[in-house]
Design a protein around this motif. Structure first.
Motif, PDB file in Angstrom:
ATOM      1  N   GLY A   1       0.823  -1.219   0.000  1.00 32.99           N
ATOM      2  CA  GLY A   1       0.000   0.000   0.000  1.00 32.99           C
ATOM      3  C   GLY A   1       0.848   1.256   0.000  1.00 32.99           C
ATOM      4  O   GLY A   1       0.603   2.201  -0.765  1.00 32.99           O
ATOM      5  N   VAL A   2       1.853   1.297   0.860  1.00 32.53           N
ATOM      6  CA  VAL A   2       2.746   2.457   0.927  1.00 32.53           C
ATOM      7  C   VAL A   2       3.534   2.583  -0.373  1.00 32.53           C
ATOM      8  O   VAL A   2       3.725   3.680  -0.910  1.00 32.53           O
ATOM      9  CB  VAL A   2       3.695   2.352   2.147  1.00 32.53           C
ATOM     10  CG1 VAL A   2       4.716   3.476   2.147  1.00 32.53           C
ATOM     11  CG2 VAL A   2       2.898   2.375   3.445  1.00 32.53           C
ATOM     12  N   GLY A   3       3.979   1.485  -0.935  1.00 31.53           N
ATOM     13  CA  GLY A   3       4.728   1.494  -2.198  1.00 31.53           C
ATOM     14  C   GLY A   3       3.905   2.046  -3.356  1.00 31.53           C
ATOM     15  O   GLY A   3       4.401   2.827  -4.175  1.00 31.53           O
ATOM     16  N   ILE A   4       2.627   1.657  -3.409  1.00 34.26           N
ATOM     17  CA  ILE A   4       1.743   2.157  -4.474  1.00 34.26           C
ATOM     18  C   ILE A   4       1.517   3.657  -4.305  1.00 34.26           C
ATOM     19  O   ILE A   4       1.551   4.415  -5.281  1.00 34.26           O
ATOM     20  CB  ILE A   4       0.424   1.370  -4.477  1.00 34.26           C
ATOM     21  CG1 ILE A   4       0.681  -0.066  -4.959  1.00 34.26           C
ATOM     22  CG2 ILE A   4      -0.616   2.048  -5.350  1.00 34.26           C
ATOM     23  CD1 ILE A   4      -0.515  -0.970  -4.855  1.00 34.26           C
ATOM     24  N   VAL A   5       1.305   4.110  -3.078  1.00 36.01           N
ATOM     25  CA  VAL A   5       1.100   5.537  -2.832  1.00 36.01           C
ATOM     26  C   VAL A   5       2.352   6.328  -3.223  1.00 36.01           C
ATOM     27  O   VAL A   5       2.267   7.385  -3.865  1.00 36.01           O
ATOM     28  CB  VAL A   5       0.706   5.795  -1.357  1.00 36.01           C
ATOM     29  CG1 VAL A   5       0.764   7.272  -1.023  1.00 36.01           C
ATOM     30  CG2 VAL A   5      -0.675   5.233  -1.083  1.00 36.01           C
ATOM     31  N   ILE A   6       3.525   5.848  -2.862  1.00 36.30           N
ATOM     32  CA  ILE A   6       4.783   6.524  -3.221  1.00 36.30           C
ATOM     33  C   ILE A   6       4.945   6.572  -4.750  1.00 36.30           C
ATOM     34  O   ILE A   6       5.334   7.597  -5.309  1.00 36.30           O
ATOM     35  CB  ILE A   6       5.992   5.832  -2.546  1.00 36.30           C
ATOM     36  CG1 ILE A   6       5.951   6.075  -1.031  1.00 36.30           C
ATOM     37  CG2 ILE A   6       7.306   6.327  -3.136  1.00 36.30           C
ATOM     38  CD1 ILE A   6       6.982   5.295  -0.248  1.00 36.30           C
TER      39      ILE A   6
END
Length: 150
Positions: free
Chosen positions: A8-13
């Motif tokens: 999730g954090v990777g997609i947002v970044i």
């Protein structure tokens, strides 16, 4: 302290980085002078209304027994009309359009001397030009177009 990155954090970044990249490109393209592009013509729709007349004028020029010739020489661009053509009653204009810079566009009245007209070399910078000439003989319209490179 350990920094944990999940999907999730990777997609947002990735989304934030992509949006930032696109914003930088849009701002750069709209503010830098080297990316400025002028309109092809100022009154586009008005010009389109006369398109059939332009086609008819070009057909008239193509149907002539002898054609207009353009010759590049040391003095400039020479427009040569057929020698058998009566030039006393010819009226018209020559339009030089520079696609890269509309400031360099110019229009000259058609002034023939011994079936020839010269466009001086100092008006024609190196690069691509669109040559367009319209003339009228005894009420009949003619048009000649050609892409040129100097």
């Amino acid at each position: 302290m350990k920094f944990k990155v999940n999907w999730g954090v990777g997609i947002v970044i990735a989304f934030v980085a992509f949006i930032g990249f696109i914003l930088v490109l849009v701002i750069r393209m709209s503010t830098e002078d080297r990316f400025s592009h002028d309109l092809v013509v100022e009154e586009y729709y008005k010009q389109e209304l006369g398109f059939q007349d332009e086609i008819n004028a070009q057909k008239n020029a193509n149907d002539m027994t002898q054609h207009i010739k353009l010759q590049d020489n040391a003095k400039g661009l020479e427009i040569i009309f057929p020698p058998k053509l009566e030039t006393k009653n010819i009226t018209g204009s020559v339009y030089m359009y520079r696609p890269a810079n509309k400031v360099l566009d110019f229009e000259l009245p058609l002034q023939l001397e011994k079936n020839k007209m010269l466009i001086p070399k100092d008006k024609l910078l190196n690069g691509k030009w669109k040559f367009s000439m319209k003339w009228k003989i005894d009420g009949e319209n003619f048009m000649y177009k050609e892409d040129l490179r100097f």
